[in-house]
Design a protein around this motif. Structure first.
Motif, mmCIF file in Angstrom:
data_model
loop_
_atom_site.group_PDB
_atom_site.id
_atom_site.type_symbol
_atom_site.label_atom_id
_atom_site.label_comp_id
_atom_site.label_asym_id
_atom_site.label_seq_id
_atom_site.Cartn_x
_atom_site.Cartn_y
_atom_site.Cartn_z
ATOM 1 N N VAL A 54 0.861 -1.181 0.000
ATOM 2 C CA VAL A 54 0.000 0.000 0.000
ATOM 3 C C VAL A 54 0.899 1.233 0.000
ATOM 4 C CG1 VAL A 54 -1.775 1.271 1.244
ATOM 5 C CG2 VAL A 54 -1.821 -1.210 1.240
ATOM 6 N N PHE A 55 0.568 2.184 -0.889
ATOM 7 C CA PHE A 55 1.331 3.413 -1.022
ATOM 8 C C PHE A 55 0.413 4.622 -0.873
ATOM 9 C CE2 PHE A 55 3.306 0.159 -3.595
ATOM 10 C CZ PHE A 55 4.667 0.299 -3.346
ATOM 11 N N ALA A 56 0.981 5.728 -0.376
ATOM 12 C CA ALA A 56 0.286 7.016 -0.383
ATOM 13 C C ALA A 56 0.809 7.788 -1.587
ATOM 14 C CB ALA A 56 0.568 7.790 0.899
ATOM 15 N N CYS A 57 -0.098 8.320 -2.393
ATOM 16 C CA CYS A 57 0.281 9.139 -3.537
ATOM 17 C C CYS A 57 0.208 10.600 -3.084
ATOM 18 C CB CYS A 57 -0.659 8.876 -4.702
ATOM 19 S SG CYS A 57 -0.166 9.692 -6.223
ATOM 20 N N ILE A 58 1.317 11.328 -3.264
ATOM 21 C CA ILE A 58 1.346 12.736 -2.882
ATOM 22 C C ILE A 58 1.704 13.571 -4.110
ATOM 23 C CG2 ILE A 58 1.849 12.268 -0.462
ATOM 24 C CD1 ILE A 58 4.772 12.891 -1.008
ATOM 25 N N ASP A 59 2.065 14.826 -3.899
ATOM 26 C CA ASP A 59 2.378 15.743 -4.999
ATOM 27 C C ASP A 59 3.323 15.119 -6.008
ATOM 28 O OD1 ASP A 59 0.812 17.646 -3.748
ATOM 29 O OD2 ASP A 59 2.505 18.497 -2.644
ATOM 30 N N GLU A 63 5.108 8.325 -4.766
ATOM 31 C CA GLU A 63 4.475 7.281 -3.952
ATOM 32 C C GLU A 63 5.345 6.958 -2.751
ATOM 33 O OE1 GLU A 63 3.626 3.923 -6.431
ATOM 34 O OE2 GLU A 63 2.455 5.117 -7.845
ATOM 35 N N LEU A 64 4.731 6.981 -1.572
ATOM 36 C CA LEU A 64 5.425 6.640 -0.339
ATOM 37 C C LEU A 64 4.866 5.334 0.202
ATOM 38 C CD1 LEU A 64 5.405 10.149 1.355
ATOM 39 C CD2 LEU A 64 7.266 9.082 0.091
ATOM 40 N N PRO A 65 5.715 4.326 0.466
ATOM 41 C CA PRO A 65 5.212 3.055 1.000
ATOM 42 C C PRO A 65 4.644 3.239 2.402
ATOM 43 C CG PRO A 65 7.609 3.070 0.971
ATOM 44 C CD PRO A 65 7.166 4.336 0.319
ATOM 45 N N ASN A 82 -2.057 3.047 10.352
ATOM 46 C CA ASN A 82 -2.380 4.084 11.314
ATOM 47 C C ASN A 82 -2.673 5.373 10.548
ATOM 48 O OD1 ASN A 82 -2.183 6.255 13.186
ATOM 49 N ND2 ASN A 82 -1.015 4.936 14.554
ATOM 50 N N LYS A 83 -3.808 6.012 10.840
ATOM 51 C CA LYS A 83 -4.182 7.233 10.129
ATOM 52 C C LYS A 83 -3.126 8.322 10.275
ATOM 53 C CE LYS A 83 -9.156 6.617 10.395
ATOM 54 N NZ LYS A 83 -10.418 7.162 10.911
ATOM 55 N N ASP A 84 -2.420 8.337 11.400
ATOM 56 C CA ASP A 84 -1.405 9.363 11.628
ATOM 57 C C ASP A 84 -0.191 9.196 10.708
ATOM 58 O OD1 ASP A 84 -2.983 10.443 13.636
ATOM 59 O OD2 ASP A 84 -1.984 9.285 15.210
ATOM 60 N N SER A 85 -0.027 8.000 10.097
ATOM 61 C CA SER A 85 1.123 7.784 9.220
ATOM 62 C C SER A 85 0.858 8.278 7.796
ATOM 63 C CB SER A 85 1.507 6.299 9.195
ATOM 64 O OG SER A 85 0.513 5.539 8.542
ATOM 65 N N LEU A 86 -0.380 8.687 7.491
ATOM 66 C CA LEU A 86 -0.670 9.224 6.165
ATOM 67 C C LEU A 86 -0.058 10.615 6.055
ATOM 68 C CD1 LEU A 86 -4.405 8.211 5.685
ATOM 69 C CD2 LEU A 86 -2.416 7.222 4.569
ATOM 70 N N PRO A 87 0.793 10.842 5.055
ATOM 71 C CA PRO A 87 1.436 12.145 4.925
ATOM 72 C C PRO A 87 0.432 13.235 4.551
ATOM 73 C CG PRO A 87 2.369 10.542 3.363
ATOM 74 C CD PRO A 87 1.239 9.894 4.064
ATOM 75 N N ASP A 88 0.708 14.459 4.973
ATOM 76 C CA ASP A 88 -0.107 15.597 4.539
ATOM 77 C C ASP A 88 -0.045 15.687 3.027
ATOM 78 O OD1 ASP A 88 -0.736 16.274 7.138
ATOM 79 O OD2 ASP A 88 0.908 17.723 7.330
ATOM 80 N N GLY A 89 -1.146 16.041 2.417
ATOM 81 C CA GLY A 89 -1.183 16.171 0.965
ATOM 82 C C GLY A 89 -1.415 14.873 0.229
ATOM 83 N N THR A 90 -1.789 13.807 0.947
ATOM 84 C CA THR A 90 -2.081 12.535 0.273
ATOM 85 C C THR A 90 -3.295 12.722 -0.630
ATOM 86 O OG1 THR A 90 -1.185 11.210 2.082
ATOM 87 C CG2 THR A 90 -2.743 10.121 0.608
ATOM 88 N N THR A 91 -3.138 12.378 -1.914
ATOM 89 C CA THR A 91 -4.227 12.535 -2.880
ATOM 90 C C THR A 91 -4.882 11.203 -3.225
ATOM 91 O OG1 THR A 91 -2.660 12.374 -4.718
ATOM 92 C CG2 THR A 91 -3.191 14.588 -3.897
ATOM 93 N N ALA A 92 -4.194 10.096 -2.941
ATOM 94 C CA ALA A 92 -4.751 8.781 -3.257
ATOM 95 C C ALA A 92 -4.006 7.718 -2.459
ATOM 96 C CB ALA A 92 -4.628 8.475 -4.745
#
Length: 105
Positions: A54-59, A63-65, A82-92
């Motif tokens: 699972v990755f967070a897509c940001i600017d 992609e951040l694992p 953990n919701k707190d591990s989602l980086p600010d600016g996550t778009t997907a």
């Protein structure tokens, strides 16, 4: 808020039951929960041992694992973040699965 399965609690000894009966205990978590089945081919055969990431897509489509898991014998996987591990600016949030031995090709 999500709920994840825990264990089955039996009130009567399994050997004394004519049918399967038990209470499923669940745990409340304040996390993002992902569940799915990894399948392949037109028959949608389950894939055991697939790596699910699972990755967070940001600017700039960076992609951040976030987490990973391995599918079970029936292709199912369950993981949570953990919701707190989602980086600010996550778009997907992106989920990818891969299986097979690349050395065998």
């Amino acid at each position: 808020m999500a709920w994840v399965p825990g264990f089955v609690e039996f009130s009567v000894d399994l050997k004394k039951q004519n049918y399967f009966e038990g209470n499923i205990q669940i745990t409340r978590v304040n996390e993002v929960v992902f569940h799915g089945v990894v399948t392949e081919g037109d028959e949608n055969k389950p894939v055991a041992g697939a790596l699910v990431k699972v990755f967070a897509c940001i600017d700039n489509n960076q992609e951040l694992p976030l987490s990973h898991s391995i599918s079970g014998h029936d292709g199912h996987y369950l993981l949570y973040i953990n919701k707190d591990s989602l980086p600010d600016g996550t778009t997907a949030i992106i989920v990818r699965a891969s299986a097979g031995n690349p050395d065998s090709e």
